[in-house]
Scaffold this active site. Structure first.
Site, PDB file in Angstrom:
ATOM      1  N   GLU A  31       0.875  -1.164   0.000  1.00 15.01           N
ATOM      2  CA  GLU A  31       0.000   0.000   0.000  1.00 15.01           C
ATOM      3  C   GLU A  31       0.918   1.222   0.000  1.00 15.01           C
ATOM      4  O   GLU A  31       1.800   1.316   0.861  1.00 15.01           O
ATOM      5  CB  GLU A  31      -0.883  -0.004   1.248  1.00 15.01           C
ATOM      6  CG  GLU A  31      -1.841   1.156   1.204  1.00 15.01           C
ATOM      7  CD  GLU A  31      -2.739   1.290   2.432  1.00 15.01           C
ATOM      8  OE1 GLU A  31      -2.655   0.451   3.340  1.00 15.01           O
ATOM      9  OE2 GLU A  31      -3.513   2.266   2.441  1.00 15.01           O
TER      10      GLU A  31
ATOM     11  N   ARG B  20       5.403 -12.693   9.652  1.00 11.14           N
ATOM     12  CA  ARG B  20       6.138 -11.486   9.280  1.00 11.14           C
ATOM     13  C   ARG B  20       7.478 -11.430  10.007  1.00 11.14           C
ATOM     14  O   ARG B  20       7.669 -12.055  11.045  1.00 11.14           O
ATOM     15  CB  ARG B  20       5.318 -10.236   9.526  1.00 11.14           C
ATOM     16  CG  ARG B  20       4.875  -9.990  10.955  1.00 11.14           C
ATOM     17  CD  ARG B  20       4.231  -8.613  11.098  1.00 11.14           C
ATOM     18  NE  ARG B  20       3.141  -8.379  10.153  1.00 11.14           N
ATOM     19  CZ  ARG B  20       3.042  -7.277   9.380  1.00 11.14           C
ATOM     20  NH1 ARG B  20       3.943  -6.324   9.440  1.00 11.14           N
ATOM     21  NH2 ARG B  20       2.026  -7.136   8.568  1.00 11.14           N
TER      22      ARG B  20
ATOM     23  N   LYS C 205       4.596   0.829   9.211  1.00 13.24           N
ATOM     24  CA  LYS C 205       4.753   2.096   8.506  1.00 13.24           C
ATOM     25  C   LYS C 205       4.149   3.254   9.303  1.00 13.24           C
ATOM     26  O   LYS C 205       4.640   4.371   9.243  1.00 13.24           O
ATOM     27  CB  LYS C 205       4.085   1.999   7.119  1.00 13.24           C
ATOM     28  CG  LYS C 205       4.963   1.280   6.105  1.00 13.24           C
ATOM     29  CD  LYS C 205       4.271   1.168   4.765  1.00 13.24           C
ATOM     30  CE  LYS C 205       3.201   0.108   4.799  1.00 13.24           C
ATOM     31  NZ  LYS C 205       2.573  -0.122   3.494  1.00 13.24           N
TER      32      LYS C 205
END
Ligand code: ATP
Ligand code: MG
Length: 548
Positions: free
Chosen positions: A34, A259, A269
């Site tokens: 994104e 992850r 982020k």
């Protein structure tokens, strides 16, 4: 090259099986960021996984911007993401934008309405949340759930045409409010957001939800293996629900993996953006940031980042990787190629009182003893040199083998020197050390006389090039205990010193990398370094207690 000995990757086995059994004819993967921030080392794990997996089986990988939330997204991030992937050395097959598929996603939503599998709901966000139920209790059906197909089609079109305000209506899938999987309790497909989009401008005021958009993007692109992180595991049934109803031949398979988490590192982020916005760091590419651009500016090589990502493996279980493992790989990568040179980070002047005034001699030294093909360099030596402040003590403790009054040490590539005096300033700091040298002890002369215990590096003073050094410590302290992660920001993560490098360090290019004797590997800062005043970022020190 991409084959590794020790790491395991369970996804590779799935893909191999799928091909053997004929489930898929080939492999198509995608990396779907994104564009709401810069890429970080966690994304690198996903990039390496997706690109190298497809490559290994002769397939291809798309770069797809998952740009379905215009409020947080920006062209700056798109450009940075492309630059980072290119720097890592990967070529995407197609450059895709979720926003290019808005028409197809809209038509598919209409189709779901026609088959009575979607409806327009007037409930507010809070009402929807309250009606969703819990893990123990089933949800409640919305009073708008049983609208007619015609009414739903009309209302959905009006949503698209801008008749309603943000939050006034949503489109929901009609699945099962009693499903044990909460994600199947009529998830929202579309929301209204009167926000111009960085790609589609103001064409749209309704935007698909990520969980609906993502499987649609995968089917449209013919993705076979849709690899994502574990938090999407519970979404898989809804992913399959959308795929099964989509008017496309592709039947992508969602596979989740754990992850990457790194010690002393925040990786979301949102948090990284806070560090930037609150000026804890000097931008997304600050060398202390775990962003790919930060690692690059710090001096990490693409190869070291990729090798790290390959070696940590791909698993289902959550794990925490020691950040020193990443440092290990950059040392390995630079060992053979980085020229050795000397720098003094915190200078102290030494006057060699018996050395002829005005004379400069040139000493030959290996550029890289581990890689003799790199040849030699010439370094000057004269009556005045700089050493590190910490290499002299007026009153040393036991086992201090460096310079102190009456002691003799070796000067790297040059001579033995012996201290006989020193000068202090008004505040009591030693500002000058006086020594004599012994011409017999010249390095490489075959001198086999006295032994000394200490070897000091130096930079000749009259020809030294002034330089700035930036030394880093963890940006984030060990314990992430407080409520706000900003409390864990290390106030001493950056130390800047003014010192000197060798005379031959001219013609430096941004991103040139060196090993400074005793200090570690350094990178020429691509933003602040100039010909007059080079700036070096310390990538890593030379040694670490970390073992692979
Ligand atoms: P963040 O929470 O940092 O914003 P994200 O998952 O929201 O991460 P995306 O831009 O959606 O960020 O991620 C793009 C791809 O990178 C996704 O497939 C995601 O699963 C993967 N990814 C993100 N963070 C990690 C990580 N720490 N380790 C491995 N893969 C990751
Ligand atoms: Mg995200």
């Amino acid at each position: 090259m991409s084959e590794t000995k020790s790491s395991s990757n369970f996804i590779k086995h799935i893909v191999k099986n799928d091909l053997a059994e004929g489930t898929y004819d080939g492999v198509v993967t995608r990396f779907p960021p994104e564009p709401n921030g810069y890429l970080h080392i966690g994304h690198a794990k996903s990039i390496v996984l997706n690109f190298e997996l497809a490559d290994e089986f002769g397939g291809s990988t798309n770069l797809r911007f998952d740009d379905t939330n215009p409020l947080k997204e920006d062209q700056e991030y798109i450009d940075a993401i492309k630059e980072d992937i290119e720097w890592l050395g990967y070529e995407w097959e197609n450059l895709c934008y979720a926003s290019n598929y808005f028409d197809q996603m809209y038509e598919q939503a209409q189709k779901l309405i026609r088959s009575n599998e979607a409806y327009v709901d007037d409930s507010s966000q809070e009402e929807i949340r309250d009606m969703r139920g819990t893990l123990k209790e089933p949800g409640k059906e919305s009073p708008h759930r049983n609208r007619s197909v015609e009414e739903n089609l009309k209302l959905f079109e009006e949503m698209k045409d801008g008749k309603y305000k943000n939050g006034e209506k949503v489109l929901r899938a009609k699945i099962d409010m009693a499903s044990p999987n909460i994600n199947l309790r009529d998830p929202v497909l579309y929301r209204i957001s009167h926000t111009p989009h960085h790609h589609t401008g103001d064409t749209w005021c309704i935007y698909p939800m990520y969980t609906y958009a993502h499987p649609m993007e995968d089917v449209i692109e013919g993705v076979t293996h849709s690899i994502c992180t574990l938090e999407f595991q519970d979404q898989r049934p809804f992913y399959d629900w959308v795929v099964a109803r989509a008017d496309f031949d592709a039947h992508p398979k969602q596979i989740e993996f754990a992850r990457l988490n790194l010690t002393n590192t925040v990786m979301s982020k949102r948090k990284l953006k806070e560090l930037v916005d609150e000026a804890f760091v000097d931008g997304w590419d600050d060398p202390r940031m775990p962003t790919i651009s930060g690692l690059r500016r710090r001096g990490f090589t693409a190869e070291s980042v990729k090798q790290f990502c390959r070696e940590i493996g791909v698993a289902k279980a959550d794990n925490l990787v020691d950040v020193r493992m990443l440092e290990h790989f950059v040392r390995e990568d630079l060992k053979m190629d980085a020229p050795r040179t000397m720098s003094v980070l915190k200078p102290l002047k030494v006057i060699i009182t018996n050395y002829p005034e005005g004379e400069v001699e040139w000493l030959e030294a290996d550029i890289n003893p581990e890689n003799p093909e790199m040849g030699t360099r010439m370094i000057p030596f004269s009556r005045e040199i700089y050493i590190e402040q910490e290499d002299f003590m007026e009153d040393p403790p036991k086992k201090y083998f460096r310079l102190f009054p009456g002691n003799e040490v070796r000067i790297k590539h040059a001579y033995f020197i012996k201290c006989h005096d020193f000068v202090k300033d008004d505040e009591g700091n030693v500002v000058e050390v006086h020594c004599t040298y012994d011409p017999e002890t010249k390095s490489g002369s075959g001198f086999e006389g006295r032994k000394v215990k200490g070897t000091l590096h130096f930079v000749e003073a009259t020809k030294a090039v002034p330089a700035e050094f930036r030394l880093y410590d963890s940006l984030i302290n060990d314990e992430l205990s407080g409520d706000d992660f900003l409390d864990q920001v290390n106030p001493d993560s950056l130390e800047v010193t003014q010192g000197f490098v060798e005379e031959n360090m001219n013609d430096l290019k941004p991103q040139d990398k060196f090993q400074f004797f005793r200090h570690g590997y350094f990178n020429v800062d691509p933003k602040d370094s100039t010909a007059e005043k080079p700036v070096f970022n310390r990538i890593v020190s030379l040694k670490s207690s970390f073992k692979l």
